[in-house]
Design a protein around this motif. Structure first.
Motif, PDB file in Angstrom:
ATOM      1  N   PHE A  85      25.412 -39.966  16.332  1.00 30.14           N
ATOM      2  CA  PHE A  85      26.386 -38.891  16.160  1.00 30.14           C
ATOM      3  C   PHE A  85      26.937 -38.436  17.508  1.00 30.14           C
ATOM      4  O   PHE A  85      28.142 -38.186  17.652  1.00 30.14           O
TER       5      PHE A  85
ATOM      6  N   GLN B 216      34.540 -36.957  14.963  1.00 31.96           N
ATOM      7  CA  GLN B 216      34.166 -36.090  13.839  1.00 31.96           C
ATOM      8  C   GLN B 216      35.394 -35.581  13.094  1.00 31.96           C
ATOM      9  O   GLN B 216      35.406 -35.528  11.856  1.00 31.96           O
TER      10      GLN B 216
ATOM     11  N   ARG C 217      30.798 -38.320  18.649  1.00 32.39           N
ATOM     12  CA  ARG C 217      31.169 -36.932  18.356  1.00 32.39           C
ATOM     13  C   ARG C 217      32.669 -36.702  18.455  1.00 32.39           C
ATOM     14  O   ARG C 217      33.218 -35.811  17.821  1.00 32.39           O
TER      15      ARG C 217
ATOM     16  N   TYR D 258      28.437 -43.082  11.336  1.00 29.15           N
ATOM     17  CA  TYR D 258      28.402 -42.968  12.799  1.00 29.15           C
ATOM     18  C   TYR D 258      27.715 -44.178  13.453  1.00 29.15           C
ATOM     19  O   TYR D 258      27.225 -44.088  14.588  1.00 29.15           O
TER      20      TYR D 258
ATOM     21  N   ALA E  82      28.796 -33.263   9.866  1.00 30.00           N
ATOM     22  CA  ALA E  82      28.071 -33.166  11.142  1.00 30.00           C
ATOM     23  C   ALA E  82      26.612 -33.564  10.965  1.00 30.00           C
ATOM     24  O   ALA E  82      26.089 -33.637   9.842  1.00 30.00           O
TER      25      ALA E  82
END
Length: 740
Positions: free
Chosen positions: A17, A24, A21, A331, A291
């Motif tokens: 992740f 996202q 990031r 991810y 997330a």
């Protein structure tokens, strides 16, 4: 930091992740787009199938032969109408009609005919809902288990079980529910609609599924219960375990015996509660979470995604839909930049270390600065070349190769004659931007193929409709021309009729004038005759009076005959009076005419008697008996004369009444003639209006012929365009077995 995942599972996912990031926001947009397009697809599909049923019901109403839909149906026509509807709507496996008693009176599946759907039927709640108000309402009922769905078999879905959706359209006659038109769809069609396997952005884990959010009709279904097939039920899904064989968790095995629908609750096996994605979607109406660390699904695997609630047209229940992907797959991507950095960093570090060691060694050996510079320059050249070669082979070349493959695939389809059945294999690409690009290209090609298939099907339907329209236009044009000819002939007849009416009006007008002249003349003649008859009546009254008086005289004469000898002195007077009476009687008889003839005879006899009386006075004594006898005869004659006078009076009264009646009849004739004239004028006015309307109709028919010509021309043009469209679509290679 790693929440419910723990350190061992959480660290690699957190690192993935963190590396991605920056993507996202793109992931959020991806899931928002998937949820929106799938929900819109379901809405459009449902409206489309309601439209198919509405069109079929309108056709059935147009084809009925009686006041009700069930009155003497034309079964062959119904067969054709239902067959066409089934051809247009590929997801229907059965169309059937229920009458007011709930009996199947017609079905595309013979095994369902004459079945009764009463309180024990699985579709009874849906039928009752369609009767909810006086006007009735449509109802999308289901999913519900129906063994007949399994028995009928699939049409458009390769995955098939007994779970069913039923479209119910009420039949309202005279404001009352009198049956329903129903369409059966296997519920697995919903799974096919929201899950395009070849177009999945996340093929290893991505799953779109429907669940109950707020039950309206099917209150026995608990919120969070599955309403569609999950990809993990289908054994053809090979990326991991499936629900039929069982999905293993630390808290047990999640499995279904028959099907996902109504068997599976989307709960977290660790807690037994609805997992956060479904629970938050039901609570808030939507839910988006992309997330780290995601949330636990019914397999207790960290997932992220978008949840929405919606209500399909005429469905009493509110459904929810989750569009999810495993956090690890979403991810999993490692960017090309990161990969190049990983290759470059060790090479640069190693090269720097070697360069420093070489420089230290050369300096320690006492080599002159010139040679040191030459050696270090050559080493830098060789090292740079080697690093470049390694970077090209390990970093750039694979990326370029994969991009070339993608470029070649896009180029083939971009030329407009591509093979839309082909897909890129994401596994052939590294887990970087090229794999993501390949997945999105597959998604685009999959969508494009679906659109092209729909265009091809629509073009075929349009072409068939255009052919039918052309035939109808030709038939309509021929019929309109015949109608035009008949109207033209009718107008000619009306014009001839108007001429006849004008002549009739003139004749009636002449007749009216003649009758009026005759009436006036007749009135005058009748008035004269009536006056004369009245005068005759008066004379007849006088005669009647005189006759009565004469009778009385004779009676007196007869009474005094026995005294004749003593009253001879008055014989002369009586004789004279009798003579005078006879003279007057003769005059009156002459006036009466034919009816007075008998009386004239009597008057003549009286005159003769008077003469004899006068001449035979001296002979009275000898002739008394003769006088008495003659007096008796005279009396009898006078009685007969009285009867004649009475008959004459009656005839005069009848003549007077007849003349009055004749006058009345003439008045009636005049009234009738006037009514006839008025009627003829009205007929003439109506005929004039008829001719005017007929002329306008003829003009409209001519305009209609012109319009039909335009329709035929436009239809031929549309048919040509449709043919060209089919040619363009046929340039692509498509998966013909794919329905959507």
């Amino acid at each position: 930091m790693f929440d419910w995942l723990g350190f061992k599972k959480g660290l690699p996912l957190w690192w993935s992740f963190r590396l991605n990031r920056g993507s996202q926001e793109d992931v959020e947009l991806i899931f928002e787009g998937i949820a929106h397009t799938r929900m819109e697809l379901l809405q459009d599909w449902t409206n489309e199938y309601w439209g198919h049923l509405d069109r079929l019901l309108d056709q059935l109403h147009s084809a009925r032969t009686g006041s009700g839909l069930w009155d003497t149906p034309d079964s062959s026509l119904w067969d054709r109408l239902f067959a066409k509807a089934m051809g247009r709507a590929n997801d229907f496996t059965e169309l059937f009609l229920l009458n007011g008693d709930g009996t199947v009176v017609f079905s595309t599946y013979g095994g369902h005919l004459n079945a009764l759907h009463d309180e024990t039927s699985p579709i009874y709640p849906g039928l009752q809902h369609s009767k909810g108000d006086s006007a009735g309402g449509k109802c999308l009922f289901g999913p519900y288990p129906d063994p007949m769905t399994l028995k009928i078999g699939p049409r458009s879905s390769s995955f098939h079980d007994k779970m069913t959706l039923l479209f119910i359209v009420p039949i309202i006659e005279e404001g009352k529910w009198n049956g329903a038109l129903c369409g059966r769809v296997p519920n697995d069609v919903l799974g096919d609609l929201i899950q395009r396997e070849s177009g999945h952005v996340y093929p290893d884990s991505g799953d779109n599924y429907i669940f109950m959010a707020r039950p309206g009709l099917q209150r026995h279904i608990v919120p969070g219960t599955a309403l569609s097939r999950s990809r993990f039920e289908d054994r053809t899904f090979t990326h991991g375990e499936n629900l039929k064989d069982g999905v293993t968790t630390d808290w047990g095995v999640v499995t279904v015996k028959e099907h996902t629908e109504l068997e599976l609750m989307f709960t977290d096996p660790a807690t037994g509660e609805l997992h956060p994605g479904v629970a938050n979607t039901i609570r808030n109406g939507s839910n988006l979470f992309v997330a780290f660390p995601g949330y636990s699904d019914y397999r207790h695997i960290p997932v992220i995604g978008k949840g929405v609630t919606f209500q399909l047209p005429h469905c009493p229940d509110v459904w929810g839909m989750m569009c999810e992907g495993d956090l690890e797959e979403v991810y999993r991507i490692r960017s090309i930049g990161w990969k190049l950095f990983r290759v470059q960093l060790p090479l640069l570090l190693a090269f720097g270390a070697l360069t420093a060691a070489l420089a230290f060694g050369v300096v320690s050996a006492g080599v002159s600065p010139l040679w040191i510079a030459l050696l270090l320059g050559a080493f830098q050249l060789l090292g740079g070349f080697g690093i470049s070669a390694v970077l090209h082979k390990k970093g750039v070349a694979p990326v370029v190769s994969r991009l070339q493959r993608i470029n070649r695939f896009i180029r083939i389809n971009a030329e407009g004659k591509g093979d839309l059945t082909q897909r890129l294999k994401p596994d052939d690409f590294a887990a970087d931007e090229t794999r993501e690009l390949a997945k999105w290209i597959n998604n685009m090609i999959d969508s494009l193929e679906g659109i092209m298939l729909q265009v091809k099907q629509a073009a075929g339907e349009v072409l068939l409709s255009q052919q039918v329209l052309n035939q109808s236009a030709d038939t309509t044009a021929g019929s309109t021309e015949r109608v035009s000819d008949r109207i033209h002939s009718m107008i000619g007849s009306i014009r001839s009729q108007l001429k006849d009416i004008d002549i009739a009006k003139d004749v009636v007008g002449d007749m009216q004038g003649t009758l009026r002249v005759l009436e006036e003349k007749a009135k005058r003649q009748i008035s004269v005759a009536h006056s004369e008859v009245e005068r005759i009546g008066e004379k007849m009254s006088q005669i009647s009076y005189k006759v009565a008086e004469t009778n009385q005289t004779i009676m007196t004469f007869m009474e005094t005959t026995q005294q004749i000898r003593s009253v001879l002195q008055v014989i002369d007077e009586i004789s004279a009076q009798t003579n005078l009476l006879a003279l007057n009687a003769s005059i009156e008889a002459a006036r009466v005419g034919e009816h007075g003839r008998g009386f004239a005879v009597v008057a003549g006899e009286i005159r003769k008697l008077a003469d004899m009386t006068r001449k035979s006075t001296e002979e009275i004594h000898g002739t008394v008996q003769l006088i008495v006898r003659n007096a008796q005869n005279a009396f009898a004659s006078m009685e007969e004369g009285t009867q004649v006078v009475e008959e004459g009076t009656q005839l005069v009264a009848a003549a007077s009444e007849l003349l009055s009646g004749a006058s009345g009849d003439d008045s009636l004739k005049t009234q009738i003639v006037e009514e006839v004239v008025e009627l003829m004028e009205k007929i003439a006015a109506v005929s004039m209006d008829n001719r005017k309307v007929s002329t306008e109709v003829e003009q409209h028919v001519q305009e209609l012929l012109s319009d039909i010509g335009g329709v035929r021309h436009t239809s031929n043009h549309v048919e040509a365009i449709t043919g060209f469209l089919q040619q363009r679509v046929n340039q692509f290679r498509l998966t013909e077995a794919r329905r959507r």
